[in-house]
Scaffold this motif. Structure first.
Motif, mmCIF file in Angstrom:
data_model
loop_
_atom_site.group_PDB
_atom_site.id
_atom_site.type_symbol
_atom_site.label_atom_id
_atom_site.label_comp_id
_atom_site.label_asym_id
_atom_site.label_seq_id
_atom_site.Cartn_x
_atom_site.Cartn_y
_atom_site.Cartn_z
ATOM 1 N N TYR A 107 32.820 52.255 26.979
ATOM 2 C CA TYR A 107 33.396 51.949 28.284
ATOM 3 C C TYR A 107 34.911 52.057 28.231
ATOM 4 O O TYR A 107 35.527 51.807 27.194
ATOM 5 N N THR A 108 35.512 52.386 29.358
ATOM 6 C CA THR A 108 36.971 52.410 29.425
ATOM 7 C C THR A 108 37.466 50.969 29.550
ATOM 8 O O THR A 108 36.710 50.063 29.932
ATOM 9 N N LYS A 109 38.730 50.787 29.259
ATOM 10 C CA LYS A 109 39.340 49.469 29.391
ATOM 11 C C LYS A 109 39.206 48.976 30.835
ATOM 12 O O LYS A 109 38.867 47.820 31.081
ATOM 13 N N ALA A 110 39.436 49.867 31.809
ATOM 14 C CA ALA A 110 39.341 49.490 33.219
ATOM 15 C C ALA A 110 37.922 49.030 33.571
ATOM 16 O O ALA A 110 37.747 48.058 34.320
ATOM 17 N N GLN A 111 36.909 49.704 33.049
ATOM 18 C CA GLN A 111 35.526 49.314 33.320
ATOM 19 C C GLN A 111 35.230 47.931 32.745
ATOM 20 O O GLN A 111 34.570 47.103 33.387
ATOM 21 N N LEU A 112 35.708 47.682 31.541
ATOM 22 C CA LEU A 112 35.476 46.382 30.907
ATOM 23 C C LEU A 112 36.190 45.269 31.660
ATOM 24 O O LEU A 112 35.609 44.207 31.901
ATOM 25 N N VAL A 113 37.440 45.522 32.028
ATOM 26 C CA VAL A 113 38.211 44.508 32.751
ATOM 27 C C VAL A 113 37.536 44.204 34.088
ATOM 28 O O VAL A 113 37.409 43.041 34.484
ATOM 29 N N ARG A 115 34.359 44.536 34.860
ATOM 30 C CA ARG A 115 33.099 43.819 34.616
ATOM 31 C C ARG A 115 33.349 42.351 34.277
ATOM 32 O O ARG A 115 32.671 41.449 34.783
ATOM 33 N N VAL A 116 34.355 42.097 33.427
ATOM 34 C CA VAL A 116 34.693 40.716 33.079
ATOM 35 C C VAL A 116 35.198 39.983 34.320
ATOM 36 O O VAL A 116 34.829 38.831 34.575
ATOM 37 N N SER A 117 36.020 40.650 35.106
ATOM 38 C CA SER A 117 36.534 40.044 36.336
ATOM 39 C C SER A 117 35.399 39.686 37.289
ATOM 40 O O SER A 117 35.377 38.593 37.863
ATOM 41 N N ASP A 118 34.444 40.593 37.454
ATOM 42 C CA ASP A 118 33.297 40.322 38.327
ATOM 43 C C ASP A 118 32.505 39.113 37.832
ATOM 44 O O ASP A 118 32.063 38.270 38.619
ATOM 45 N N GLU A 119 32.324 39.034 36.528
ATOM 46 C CA GLU A 119 31.568 37.918 35.954
ATOM 47 C C GLU A 119 32.314 36.599 36.162
ATOM 48 O O GLU A 119 31.711 35.579 36.496
ATOM 49 N N LEU A 120 33.628 36.620 35.972
ATOM 50 C CA LEU A 120 34.428 35.409 36.185
ATOM 51 C C LEU A 120 34.432 35.006 37.654
ATOM 52 O O LEU A 120 34.428 33.813 37.976
ATOM 53 N N ASP A 121 34.413 35.987 38.555
ATOM 54 C CA ASP A 121 34.359 35.677 39.985
ATOM 55 C C ASP A 121 33.107 34.879 40.320
ATOM 56 O O ASP A 121 33.131 34.015 41.193
ATOM 57 N N GLN A 122 32.019 35.160 39.636
ATOM 58 C CA GLN A 122 30.775 34.432 39.882
ATOM 59 C C GLN A 122 30.853 32.979 39.436
ATOM 60 O O GLN A 122 30.060 32.142 39.869
#
Length: 129
Positions: A107-113, A115-122
């Motif tokens: 995964y690219t850094k942007a994709q990982l960031v 995904r992590v951001s989406d998870e934290l939003d939850q």
């Protein structure tokens, strides 16, 4: 309330601790909410009651839950649960484990960031009308 994933590499007690933390952080379990008894949750999840007791003990020790004699376990009011030093150490450990787990996935850094951001939003408290 919680789900246990049999394919998850984390021990069941860790899944329970993480799940309860997420429910509290998101507001799904508000301050003062009563948690199921050890035996009740063990029956719901079909796991050993000792596993539930271990998870509840960890959450209580960390300040996520309050034990009230004869009444049960309740979600504790928010407070600084760990020292700044301990919080920093745990964050460093978690980031190192995460990077080690995902570095080879392509995964690219942007994709990982993202995904992590989406998870934290939850995990953010949900606003109620």
């Amino acid at each position: 309330m919680l789900q246990i994933a049999t394919g998850d590499p984390r021990p069941i007690a860790r899944q329970i601790v993480d799940g309860v933390r997420r429910l509290i952080a998101s507001g799904s379990l508000p301050v003062g909410a009563m948690l199921p008894s050890v035996r009740g949750l063990a029956q719901q999840l079909t796991v050993n009651p000792n596993t539930i007791a271990k998870a509840y003990a960890e959450l209580t020790a960390e300040g996520w839950l309050d034990a009230r004699a004869g009444l049960g376990l309740f979600v504790a009011p928010p407070r600084q649960r760990l020292s700044d030093e301990e919080r920093g150490r745990r964050l460093d450990d978690a980031v190192q484990r995460f990077v080690g787990d995902v570095v080879g996935l392509g995964y690219t850094k942007a994709q990982l960031v993202r995904r992590v951001s989406d998870e934290l939003d939850q995990c953010q408290p949900r606003k109620t009308a």
